[in-house]
Write a protein that holds these residues in place. Structure first.
Motif, PDB file in Angstrom:
ATOM      1  N   LEU A   4       0.822  -1.211   0.000  1.00  0.00           N
ATOM      2  CA  LEU A   4       0.000   0.000   0.000  1.00  0.00           C
ATOM      3  C   LEU A   4       0.854   1.258   0.000  1.00  0.00           C
ATOM      4  O   LEU A   4       0.511   2.257  -0.635  1.00  0.00           O
ATOM      5  CB  LEU A   4      -0.942  -0.007   1.209  1.00  0.00           C
ATOM      6  CG  LEU A   4      -2.096  -1.007   1.148  1.00  0.00           C
ATOM      7  CD1 LEU A   4      -2.833  -1.050   2.483  1.00  0.00           C
ATOM      8  CD2 LEU A   4      -3.062  -0.647   0.025  1.00  0.00           C
ATOM      9  N   PHE A   5       1.982   1.206   0.720  1.00  0.00           N
ATOM     10  CA  PHE A   5       2.893   2.349   0.727  1.00  0.00           C
ATOM     11  C   PHE A   5       3.469   2.571  -0.673  1.00  0.00           C
ATOM     12  O   PHE A   5       3.537   3.712  -1.154  1.00  0.00           O
ATOM     13  CB  PHE A   5       4.022   2.108   1.731  1.00  0.00           C
ATOM     14  CG  PHE A   5       4.983   3.261   1.844  1.00  0.00           C
ATOM     15  CD1 PHE A   5       4.677   4.357   2.636  1.00  0.00           C
ATOM     16  CD2 PHE A   5       6.195   3.233   1.159  1.00  0.00           C
ATOM     17  CE1 PHE A   5       5.562   5.431   2.734  1.00  0.00           C
ATOM     18  CE2 PHE A   5       7.082   4.289   1.249  1.00  0.00           C
ATOM     19  CZ  PHE A   5       6.765   5.402   2.038  1.00  0.00           C
ATOM     20  N   ALA A   6       3.872   1.485  -1.335  1.00  0.00           N
ATOM     21  CA  ALA A   6       4.398   1.585  -2.695  1.00  0.00           C
ATOM     22  C   ALA A   6       3.337   2.107  -3.653  1.00  0.00           C
ATOM     23  O   ALA A   6       3.622   2.930  -4.540  1.00  0.00           O
ATOM     24  CB  ALA A   6       4.912   0.219  -3.158  1.00  0.00           C
ATOM     25  N   TYR A   7       2.107   1.643  -3.464  1.00  0.00           N
ATOM     26  CA  TYR A   7       0.980   2.109  -4.285  1.00  0.00           C
ATOM     27  C   TYR A   7       0.771   3.608  -4.108  1.00  0.00           C
ATOM     28  O   TYR A   7       0.580   4.349  -5.087  1.00  0.00           O
ATOM     29  CB  TYR A   7      -0.280   1.338  -3.874  1.00  0.00           C
ATOM     30  CG  TYR A   7      -1.574   1.827  -4.471  1.00  0.00           C
ATOM     31  CD1 TYR A   7      -1.955   1.425  -5.739  1.00  0.00           C
ATOM     32  CD2 TYR A   7      -2.429   2.675  -3.768  1.00  0.00           C
ATOM     33  CE1 TYR A   7      -3.145   1.854  -6.300  1.00  0.00           C
ATOM     34  CE2 TYR A   7      -3.614   3.118  -4.313  1.00  0.00           C
ATOM     35  CZ  TYR A   7      -3.972   2.703  -5.574  1.00  0.00           C
ATOM     36  OH  TYR A   7      -5.143   3.144  -6.127  1.00  0.00           O
ATOM     37  N   THR A   8       0.822   4.081  -2.859  1.00  0.00           N
ATOM     38  CA  THR A   8       0.631   5.501  -2.578  1.00  0.00           C
ATOM     39  C   THR A   8       1.737   6.339  -3.208  1.00  0.00           C
ATOM     40  O   THR A   8       1.489   7.397  -3.783  1.00  0.00           O
ATOM     41  CB  THR A   8       0.585   5.753  -1.060  1.00  0.00           C
ATOM     42  OG1 THR A   8      -0.437   4.936  -0.476  1.00  0.00           O
ATOM     43  CG2 THR A   8       0.290   7.203  -0.748  1.00  0.00           C
ATOM     44  N   VAL A   9       2.971   5.845  -3.104  1.00  0.00           N
ATOM     45  CA  VAL A   9       4.097   6.561  -3.715  1.00  0.00           C
ATOM     46  C   VAL A   9       3.935   6.614  -5.229  1.00  0.00           C
ATOM     47  O   VAL A   9       4.113   7.669  -5.844  1.00  0.00           O
ATOM     48  CB  VAL A   9       5.430   5.874  -3.340  1.00  0.00           C
ATOM     49  CG1 VAL A   9       6.581   6.447  -4.162  1.00  0.00           C
ATOM     50  CG2 VAL A   9       5.715   6.041  -1.853  1.00  0.00           C
ATOM     51  N   LEU A  10       3.567   5.481  -5.825  1.00  0.00           N
ATOM     52  CA  LEU A  10       3.410   5.405  -7.270  1.00  0.00           C
ATOM     53  C   LEU A  10       2.310   6.347  -7.766  1.00  0.00           C
ATOM     54  O   LEU A  10       2.456   6.986  -8.814  1.00  0.00           O
ATOM     55  CB  LEU A  10       3.088   3.959  -7.687  1.00  0.00           C
ATOM     56  CG  LEU A  10       2.871   3.703  -9.187  1.00  0.00           C
ATOM     57  CD1 LEU A  10       4.138   4.014  -9.961  1.00  0.00           C
ATOM     58  CD2 LEU A  10       2.427   2.269  -9.422  1.00  0.00           C
ATOM     59  N   VAL A  11       1.232   6.434  -7.009  1.00  0.00           N
ATOM     60  CA  VAL A  11       0.096   7.238  -7.451  1.00  0.00           C
ATOM     61  C   VAL A  11       0.219   8.690  -6.989  1.00  0.00           C
ATOM     62  O   VAL A  11       0.258   9.619  -7.802  1.00  0.00           O
ATOM     63  CB  VAL A  11      -1.235   6.632  -6.939  1.00  0.00           C
ATOM     64  CG1 VAL A  11      -2.413   7.536  -7.297  1.00  0.00           C
ATOM     65  CG2 VAL A  11      -1.450   5.247  -7.526  1.00  0.00           C
ATOM     66  N   VAL A  12       0.284   8.895  -5.680  1.00  0.00           N
ATOM     67  CA  VAL A  12       0.238  10.252  -5.130  1.00  0.00           C
ATOM     68  C   VAL A  12       1.540  11.004  -5.377  1.00  0.00           C
ATOM     69  O   VAL A  12       1.529  12.133  -5.902  1.00  0.00           O
ATOM     70  CB  VAL A  12      -0.077  10.216  -3.615  1.00  0.00           C
ATOM     71  CG1 VAL A  12      -0.077  11.634  -3.038  1.00  0.00           C
ATOM     72  CG2 VAL A  12      -1.430   9.555  -3.368  1.00  0.00           C
ATOM     73  N   ILE A  13       2.674  10.397  -5.012  1.00  0.00           N
ATOM     74  CA  ILE A  13       3.946  11.103  -5.114  1.00  0.00           C
ATOM     75  C   ILE A  13       4.340  11.350  -6.567  1.00  0.00           C
ATOM     76  O   ILE A  13       4.766  12.457  -6.932  1.00  0.00           O
ATOM     77  CB  ILE A  13       5.057  10.339  -4.372  1.00  0.00           C
ATOM     78  CG1 ILE A  13       4.689  10.175  -2.897  1.00  0.00           C
ATOM     79  CG2 ILE A  13       6.387  11.066  -4.511  1.00  0.00           C
ATOM     80  CD1 ILE A  13       4.442  11.482  -2.175  1.00  0.00           C
ATOM     81  N   VAL A  14       4.201  10.341  -7.424  1.00  0.00           N
ATOM     82  CA  VAL A  14       4.548  10.515  -8.839  1.00  0.00           C
ATOM     83  C   VAL A  14       3.671  11.596  -9.467  1.00  0.00           C
ATOM     84  O   VAL A  14       4.168  12.470 -10.197  1.00  0.00           O
ATOM     85  CB  VAL A  14       4.406   9.182  -9.607  1.00  0.00           C
ATOM     86  CG1 VAL A  14       4.511   9.412 -11.108  1.00  0.00           C
ATOM     87  CG2 VAL A  14       5.471   8.192  -9.155  1.00  0.00           C
ATOM     88  N   SER A  15       2.369  11.564  -9.179  1.00  0.00           N
ATOM     89  CA  SER A  15       1.466  12.588  -9.713  1.00  0.00           C
ATOM     90  C   SER A  15       1.856  13.975  -9.204  1.00  0.00           C
ATOM     91  O   SER A  15       1.888  14.947  -9.963  1.00  0.00           O
ATOM     92  CB  SER A  15       0.021  12.281  -9.314  1.00  0.00           C
ATOM     93  OG  SER A  15      -0.396  11.034  -9.804  1.00  0.00           O
ATOM     94  N   PHE A  16       2.160  14.040  -7.908  1.00  0.00           N
ATOM     95  CA  PHE A  16       2.507  15.333  -7.319  1.00  0.00           C
ATOM     96  C   PHE A  16       3.818  15.870  -7.885  1.00  0.00           C
ATOM     97  O   PHE A  16       3.968  17.086  -8.069  1.00  0.00           O
ATOM     98  CB  PHE A  16       2.602  15.217  -5.802  1.00  0.00           C
ATOM     99  CG  PHE A  16       2.812  16.535  -5.113  1.00  0.00           C
ATOM    100  CD1 PHE A  16       1.790  17.467  -5.054  1.00  0.00           C
ATOM    101  CD2 PHE A  16       4.038  16.841  -4.551  1.00  0.00           C
ATOM    102  CE1 PHE A  16       1.984  18.694  -4.432  1.00  0.00           C
ATOM    103  CE2 PHE A  16       4.244  18.068  -3.925  1.00  0.00           C
ATOM    104  CZ  PHE A  16       3.214  18.992  -3.870  1.00  0.00           C
ATOM    105  N   ILE A  17       4.777  14.998  -8.163  1.00  0.00           N
ATOM    106  CA  ILE A  17       6.042  15.427  -8.767  1.00  0.00           C
ATOM    107  C   ILE A  17       5.793  16.032 -10.148  1.00  0.00           C
ATOM    108  O   ILE A  17       6.386  17.063 -10.508  1.00  0.00           O
ATOM    109  CB  ILE A  17       7.034  14.245  -8.851  1.00  0.00           C
ATOM    110  CG1 ILE A  17       7.541  13.889  -7.447  1.00  0.00           C
ATOM    111  CG2 ILE A  17       8.207  14.578  -9.770  1.00  0.00           C
ATOM    112  CD1 ILE A  17       8.396  12.647  -7.405  1.00  0.00           C
TER     113      ILE A  17
END
Length: 314
Positions: A199-212
């Motif tokens: 779930l942490f990896a999923y959040t990074v992939l979705v939220v962090i990548v989008s935010f970057i």
């Protein structure tokens, strides 16, 4: 012991915000009003963009998809919440909980990527206006939006399947107002470290990548705006991005705080409030954010109202 013997939970009990019948009634009325206003506000934006040819541009094509996502987003959560409160039966089946979580993750993922696409659209409009029509062609915009939807479908399917393949043998009480991932995973009667890492990896992939992507786009936009000589030109360039920046801050700020903060800082009450902000309040505010600061939307609305008045008086 086999997984079939371990998994004895067939339904979950959703506690919601309170157990007091009087307070539940008040909360139900508030949520019903929020739901109706959200449907009305996003519905107006959908109607205006669909019927007004002047709004058939890439920016409003993306906004139309965002409004549609917001309508679906609140419809995944609020109707079931209202049904539980009005009936006094705060239960949801195992399959129903999995379905609600799937659509919640699917729509949330699609919205994250769509906000990133909208930031890229504003970047091209401000930083490369001469090639805007070629870069943001109808075919390119359709592929971008399709990519956000397909990403949401596939990523959320994998995570939901992983979560609900865990054994659940009791307790079955979800201290939340819908089937969100942290409170459901906490009920599994097995070691959940692997699914929490996923779930942490999923959040990074979705939220962090989008935010970057959003951050890079707006860094370039700000740099370009600062090089515009006229004050009026800078204000016009910034006004085209202000609504989207506000929407991004609301959605990404609350979502990041919810899913990326340390597990030790989680509590049922704080999780409910944060989830309320990004799952219910943001869809409510987005139509206001995009209409109050947008002259084209307000002009289109006035044309529609005047058209209706003329049609009713004739």
């Amino acid at each position: 012991m086999s997984r079939e013997n371990q998994t004895s939970v067939t339904e979950f009990i959703i506690l919601g915000f309170t157990s007091s019948p009087q307070v539940q009634l008040a909360i139900s009325i508030i949520f019903l009003l929020i739901y109706l206003v959200t449907l009305f506000g996003n519905g107006i934006i959908l109607l205006l963009i669909n019927t007004d040819p002047s709004l058939h541009t890439p920016m409003y094509f993306f906004l139309r998809n965002l409004s549609f996502i917001e309508v679906c987003y609140v419809s995944v959560i609020i109707p079931k919440l209202l049904a539980n409160y009005f009936s006094g039966y705060g239960r949801i089946s195992f399959t129903g909980c999995a379905t609600q979580m799937y659509f919640f993750l699917f729509l949330g993922t699609a919205e994250c990527y769509l906000l990133a696409v909208m930031a890229y659209d504003r970047y091209v409009a401000v930083c490369d206006p001469l090639h805007y029509s070629a870069i943001m062609s109808k075919n390119a915009c359709t592929k971008m939006v399709a990519g956000t939807w397909v990403s949401g479908i596939l990523l959320s399917m994998g995570n939901t399947s992983f979560i609900f393949s865990l054994p659940y043998c009791g307790p079955n009480v979800i201290d939340h107002f819908f089937c969100d991932t942290p409170p459901v995973v906490s009920l599994a009667c097995t070691d959940t470290s692997m699914v929490e890492t996923d779930l942490f990896a999923y959040t990074v992939l979705v939220v962090i990548v989008s935010f970057i992507i959003v951050l890079i786009s707006y860094s370039r936009i700000i740099f370009a705006i600062l090089h515009i000589k006229s004050t009026a030109g800078r204000q016009k360039a910034f006004s085209t991005c202000a609504s989207h920046i506000t929407s991004v801050c609301l959605f990404f700020g609350t979502g990041t705080f919810m899913y990326l903060r340390p597990k030790s800082s989680h509590s049922p009450q704080s999780d409910k409030i944060i989830a309320l902000l990004y799952s219910v309040i943001t869809p409510l505010l987005n139509p206001m954010i995009y209409s109050l600061r947008n002259q084209e939307i307000k002009s289109s609305l006035m044309k529609l109202i005047n058209k209706r008045i003329l049609a009713s008086s004739s």
